[in-house]
Enzyme design. Sequence first.
Site, short mmCIF file in Angstrom:
data_model
loop_
_atom_site.label_atom_id
_atom_site.label_comp_id
_atom_site.label_asym_id
_atom_site.label_seq_id
_atom_site.Cartn_x
_atom_site.Cartn_y
_atom_site.Cartn_z
CG ASN A 65 -1.95 1.01 1.27
OD1 ASN A 65 -1.67 2.19 1.18
ND2 ASN A 65 -3.17 0.56 1.41
CD GLU A 75 6.45 -14.18 5.15
OE1 GLU A 75 5.83 -13.34 4.44
OE2 GLU A 75 7.64 -14.06 5.44
CB CYS A 112 9.36 -9.01 8.34
SG CYS A 112 7.58 -8.96 8.72
#
Length: 160
Positions: A65, A75, A112
């Site tokens: 975005n 994930e 992450c």
Amino acid sequence: MTKKIEIKVSLEVFSKNEWLSEDAHLIEKAKSILENAHAPYSNFLVGAALLLENGEVFVANNQENVSFPVGICAERAVLSYAMGNFPNDRPVKIAIVAKRRVNNQLATVTPCGLCRQTINEYEVKFNHPIEILMLNPQEEILKASGIDQLLPFRFNDLNS
């Protein structure tokens, strides 16, 4: 006296001729969804495939975005969908594949921090590790036996 806390972490590395058929299937499913990623800002495409204990496999990709960091990683997208629709079916393995759109080459990627914590959440819920498979450019699978191998000092419910 000062104390020291040490935790050993490790990943297993599997060349393509050593892949288990179940792992190969998940990697291919994650690869198949890469091109559908909405990544116009980073041009970094990520696909994920999740295997549940009931045998169901789900796929998702990253959705960016322009209002960073509002996007969602592959994930978390696949885990959110699976756990929202199959809340009692334990996640067994998740495969992650990434590539850069500019050179169309695979990139080594690990989840992450947000994704690692999300994986941890479901390991805690089901009291069972989730195997994490990550494909590198040499087409080797880097396999973590659970999130503790990527996030050794996890944030868990400190009241339990």
